[in-house]
Design a protein around this motif. Structure first.
Motif, PDB file in Angstrom:
ATOM      1  N   ALA A   1       0.442  -1.374  -0.106  1.00  0.00           N
ATOM      2  CA  ALA A   1      -0.349   0.085   0.064  1.00  0.00           C
ATOM      3  C   ALA A   1       1.007   1.068  -0.248  1.00  0.00           C
ATOM      4  O   ALA A   1       0.702   2.596   0.258  1.00  0.00           O
ATOM      5  N   VAL A   2       1.985   1.008   0.023  1.00  0.00           N
ATOM      6  CA  VAL A   2       3.030   2.204   0.223  1.00  0.00           C
ATOM      7  C   VAL A   2       4.122   2.324  -0.690  1.00  0.00           C
ATOM      8  O   VAL A   2       5.097   1.239  -1.392  1.00  0.00           O
ATOM      9  N   GLU A   3       3.792   3.602  -1.493  1.00  0.00           N
ATOM     10  CA  GLU A   3       4.476   2.883  -3.538  1.00  0.00           C
ATOM     11  C   GLU A   3       5.924   3.128  -3.332  1.00  0.00           C
ATOM     12  O   GLU A   3       6.877   1.786  -3.968  1.00  0.00           O
ATOM     13  N   SER A   4       6.864   3.798  -2.146  1.00  0.00           N
ATOM     14  CA  SER A   4       8.088   3.294  -2.186  1.00  0.00           C
ATOM     15  C   SER A   4       8.301   2.054  -2.101  1.00  0.00           C
ATOM     16  O   SER A   4       8.954   1.611  -2.695  1.00  0.00           O
ATOM     17  N   GLU A   5       8.028   1.740  -1.289  1.00  0.00           N
ATOM     18  CA  GLU A   5       7.694  -0.432  -0.897  1.00  0.00           C
ATOM     19  C   GLU A   5       7.824  -0.870  -1.853  1.00  0.00           C
ATOM     20  O   GLU A   5       7.922  -2.454  -2.651  1.00  0.00           O
ATOM     21  N   VAL A   6       6.402  -0.726  -3.246  1.00  0.00           N
ATOM     22  CA  VAL A   6       6.008  -0.965  -4.338  1.00  0.00           C
ATOM     23  C   VAL A   6       7.471  -1.317  -5.140  1.00  0.00           C
ATOM     24  O   VAL A   6       7.855  -2.273  -5.784  1.00  0.00           O
ATOM     25  N   GLU A   7       7.853  -0.120  -4.721  1.00  0.00           N
ATOM     26  CA  GLU A   7       9.036   0.438  -6.177  1.00  0.00           C
ATOM     27  C   GLU A   7       9.845  -0.628  -5.780  1.00  0.00           C
ATOM     28  O   GLU A   7      10.807  -1.487  -6.706  1.00  0.00           O
ATOM     29  N   ARG A   8      10.164  -1.162  -4.415  1.00  0.00           N
ATOM     30  CA  ARG A   8      11.729  -2.026  -3.986  1.00  0.00           C
ATOM     31  C   ARG A   8      11.617  -2.814  -4.751  1.00  0.00           C
ATOM     32  O   ARG A   8      12.491  -3.762  -5.369  1.00  0.00           O
ATOM     33  N   VAL A   9       9.989  -3.389  -4.803  1.00  0.00           N
ATOM     34  CA  VAL A   9       9.955  -5.233  -5.379  1.00  0.00           C
ATOM     35  C   VAL A   9       9.896  -5.046  -6.549  1.00  0.00           C
ATOM     36  O   VAL A   9      10.628  -5.416  -7.747  1.00  0.00           O
TER      37      VAL A   9
ATOM     38  N   ASN B   1      -0.661 -11.341  -5.077  1.00  0.00           N
ATOM     39  CA  ASN B   1      -1.262 -12.552  -4.449  1.00  0.00           C
ATOM     40  C   ASN B   1      -2.137 -11.567  -3.724  1.00  0.00           C
ATOM     41  O   ASN B   1      -3.048 -11.892  -3.176  1.00  0.00           O
ATOM     42  N   ALA B   2      -0.854 -10.342  -3.210  1.00  0.00           N
ATOM     43  CA  ALA B   2      -1.550 -10.001  -2.166  1.00  0.00           C
ATOM     44  C   ALA B   2      -2.477  -9.112  -2.122  1.00  0.00           C
ATOM     45  O   ALA B   2      -3.484  -8.751  -3.126  1.00  0.00           O
ATOM     46  N   GLY B   3      -3.335  -8.803  -0.898  1.00  0.00           N
ATOM     47  CA  GLY B   3      -5.190  -8.446  -0.464  1.00  0.00           C
ATOM     48  C   GLY B   3      -5.895  -8.548   0.708  1.00  0.00           C
ATOM     49  O   GLY B   3      -4.818  -9.256   1.291  1.00  0.00           O
ATOM     50  N   PHE B   4      -6.196  -8.367   0.442  1.00  0.00           N
ATOM     51  CA  PHE B   4      -7.080  -8.198   1.681  1.00  0.00           C
ATOM     52  C   PHE B   4      -8.404  -7.652   2.069  1.00  0.00           C
ATOM     53  O   PHE B   4      -9.089  -7.612   0.859  1.00  0.00           O
TER      54      PHE B   4
ATOM     55  N   VAL C   1      -8.758   3.364   0.100  1.00  0.00           N
ATOM     56  CA  VAL C   1      -7.569   3.681  -0.792  1.00  0.00           C
ATOM     57  C   VAL C   1      -5.978   2.438  -0.554  1.00  0.00           C
ATOM     58  O   VAL C   1      -6.001   2.278  -1.739  1.00  0.00           O
ATOM     59  N   ARG C   2      -6.690   2.455   0.219  1.00  0.00           N
ATOM     60  CA  ARG C   2      -5.318   1.859   0.988  1.00  0.00           C
ATOM     61  C   ARG C   2      -5.699   0.011   0.027  1.00  0.00           C
ATOM     62  O   ARG C   2      -4.792  -0.913  -1.088  1.00  0.00           O
ATOM     63  N   HIS C   3      -7.169  -0.445   0.394  1.00  0.00           N
ATOM     64  CA  HIS C   3      -7.354  -1.026  -0.501  1.00  0.00           C
ATOM     65  C   HIS C   3      -7.207  -1.761  -1.996  1.00  0.00           C
ATOM     66  O   HIS C   3      -7.114  -2.365  -2.614  1.00  0.00           O
ATOM     67  N   LEU C   4      -7.660  -0.276  -2.525  1.00  0.00           N
ATOM     68  CA  LEU C   4      -7.479   0.066  -4.112  1.00  0.00           C
ATOM     69  C   LEU C   4      -5.684  -0.065  -4.110  1.00  0.00           C
ATOM     70  O   LEU C   4      -5.966  -1.068  -5.511  1.00  0.00           O
TER      71      LEU C   4
ATOM     72  N   VAL D   1      -5.070  -3.677  -6.678  1.00  0.00           N
ATOM     73  CA  VAL D   1      -5.167  -2.681  -9.025  1.00  0.00           C
ATOM     74  C   VAL D   1      -3.499  -2.134  -9.174  1.00  0.00           C
ATOM     75  O   VAL D   1      -2.663  -2.307  -9.529  1.00  0.00           O
ATOM     76  N   GLU D   2      -3.563  -0.555  -7.710  1.00  0.00           N
ATOM     77  CA  GLU D   2      -1.893  -0.111  -8.642  1.00  0.00           C
ATOM     78  C   GLU D   2      -0.964  -0.798  -8.653  1.00  0.00           C
ATOM     79  O   GLU D   2      -0.327  -0.952  -8.595  1.00  0.00           O
ATOM     80  N   ALA D   3      -0.766  -1.725  -7.208  1.00  0.00           N
ATOM     81  CA  ALA D   3       0.343  -2.199  -6.697  1.00  0.00           C
ATOM     82  C   ALA D   3       0.700  -3.395  -7.904  1.00  0.00           C
ATOM     83  O   ALA D   3       1.389  -3.972  -8.778  1.00  0.00           O
ATOM     84  N   SER D   4      -0.250  -3.924  -8.190  1.00  0.00           N
ATOM     85  CA  SER D   4      -0.303  -5.548  -9.443  1.00  0.00           C
ATOM     86  C   SER D   4      -0.278  -4.592 -10.580  1.00  0.00           C
ATOM     87  O   SER D   4       0.871  -4.802 -11.929  1.00  0.00           O
TER      88      SER D   4
END
Length: 253
Positions: free
Chosen positions: A61-69, A86-89, A104-107, A111-114
């Motif tokens: 849910a954190v853009e900077s951490e998505v960027e590391r992946v 697969n991540a989700g809740f 918003v975190r759910h979205l 969606v955004e992270a995927s």
């Protein structure tokens, strides 16, 4: 050895994907928010199957951490062959009563992270080949609050991407299980039996993952485990949306 990156790998379908892929001798990159659980799973898989396991702790849910992946997926020196988003809740279905920040975190996670991770994976997979599995849901075929909307987006985008990037040797599959025995419902505060869903509608995580991996290997855009859920998906195409929405309120997928 092929390398697979799995988000939401600490429990549920993510952990089952990790075990089945390790059994097939795939090296793994496990992504989740809980380092202790990831390390325990990594130790188990290294010991039992002798595979390499890399741990990436990240909150998607954190853009900077998505960027590391995403940066790991773009690494051409040790490329990833299979990405499993697969991540989700889940959240309660009453959108207007939910905290909007939770929505918003759910979205962002679903969606955004995927989308960001798919984009990163395609940078190294195109021309070389690879597979992407986006864990969606049968709920994506039914009107059912924001969870349904997120999964519908994953299904539609996966279908387009599967056709678009087939020429580059990349398949994209939306895995759409129904109600599955995992810790997903427990994290929503629901005890077994509280979902209002008949026992016959529940799937086994092992079967869901096996079906998803098989259909991805076959290049299918959509994978729906079990004949009963295939029938339900077919019915959603002909039944009125008001009817399917009413039925869907009985439980959570």
């Amino acid at each position: 050895m092929p390398t697979a990156l799995i988000t939401g790998a600490s429990a549920g379908l993510g952990a089952e994907f990790a075990r089945q892929l390790a059994r097939r001798r795939a090296d793994l990159i496990l992504v989740a928010r809980t380092p202790e659980t990831l390390e325990a799973l990594g130790t188990e898989l290294r010991t039992e199957y002798g595979v390499a396991v890399e741990i990436l702790v990240a909150d998607l849910a954190v853009e900077s951490e998505v960027e590391r992946v995403a940066a790991r997926l773009r690494d051409t020196s040790d490329p990833v062959d299979l990405l499993i988003n697969n991540a989700g809740f889940g959240l309660p279905l009453q959108f207007a009563d939910n905290d909007i920040d939770d929505e918003v975190r759910h979205l962002r996670v679903h969606v955004e992270a995927s989308m960001r991770l798919m984009h990163a994976a395609l940078q190294t997979m195109r021309g070389r080949g690879g597979r992407i599995i986006n864990v969606a849901s049968v709920a994506g075929f039914i009107s059912r609050s924001t969870y349904s909307a997120c999964k519908s987006w994953l299904i539609g985008f996966s279908g387009w991407a599967n056709a678009e990037y087939a020429r580059d040797g990349v398949s994209v599959t939306a895995l759409c299980p129904g109600f599955t025995h995992t810790s997903f419902h427990e994290r929503m505060g629901l005890a077994v039996g509280e979902e209002g869903v008949p026992a016959i509608m529940w799937l086994n995580a092992r079967d869901v993952v096996r079906t998803g991996l098989r259909d991805a290997a076959r290049g299918r855009a959509v994978s729906v485990p079990s004949l009963r859920y295939k029938a339900i998906v077919a019915l959603t195409r002909v039944l009125p949306r008001s009817f399917t929405s009413g039925v869907a309120r009985r439980g959570r997928v």
